[in-house]
Design an enzyme around this catalytic site. Structure first.
Site, short mmCIF file in Angstrom:
data_model
loop_
_atom_site.label_atom_id
_atom_site.label_comp_id
_atom_site.label_asym_id
_atom_site.label_seq_id
_atom_site.Cartn_x
_atom_site.Cartn_y
_atom_site.Cartn_z
N ARG A 146 0.78 -1.19 -0.07
CA ARG A 146 0.05 0.14 -0.09
C ARG A 146 0.77 1.25 -0.17
O ARG A 146 0.42 2.27 -0.78
CB ARG A 146 -1.04 0.11 1.07
CG ARG A 146 -2.03 -0.95 1.01
CD ARG A 146 -2.92 -1.01 2.26
NE ARG A 146 -1.95 -1.37 3.50
CZ ARG A 146 -2.07 -0.89 4.56
NH1 ARG A 146 -3.01 0.05 5.01
NH2 ARG A 146 -1.22 -1.31 5.65
N ASN A 195 -6.08 -2.70 2.96
CA ASN A 195 -6.06 -4.15 3.20
C ASN A 195 -7.58 -4.65 3.12
O ASN A 195 -8.22 -4.14 3.86
CB ASN A 195 -5.11 -4.59 4.18
CG ASN A 195 -3.71 -4.27 4.19
OD1 ASN A 195 -3.11 -4.36 3.05
ND2 ASN A 195 -2.95 -4.37 5.13
#
Length: 90
Positions: free
Chosen positions: A20, A38
């Site tokens: 990320r 997530n």
């Protein structure tokens, strides 16, 4: 060309490998807004908004991810345009 948004679902070893954060860095370089988060099932979901060429570039990057990641599958769909001021992670 007008901006558009895409949603990507990334499957593989993509959590706990700085996926990320790396996606955020790539998005900022390309002028893309949106977010990456997530999912409970181990995937990463990315909503990205920007011009078509920049989205294509980030989509190509998402196929590989950062060095410690292993991307097994990438599913991308078009989304209705949304306005974000930056690219965030959650």
């Amino acid at each position: 060309m007008a901006n558009q948004c895409r949603r990507a679902l990334v499957t593989g070893r993509v959590q706990g490998v700085w996926f990320r954060g790396s996606a955020q860095q790539q998005a900022k370089k390309l002028g893309i807004t949106g977010w990456a988060k997530n999912l409970p099932d181990g995937r990463v979901e990315v909503l990205m908004c920007g011009d078509v060429a920049s989205l294509d570039s980030l989509q190509q990057w998402l196929k590989k991810g950062p060095p410690l990641a292993r991307v097994d599958d990438l599913k991308v769909s078009e989304e209705s345009h949304q306005a974000f001021s930056e690219f965030t992670t959650g």
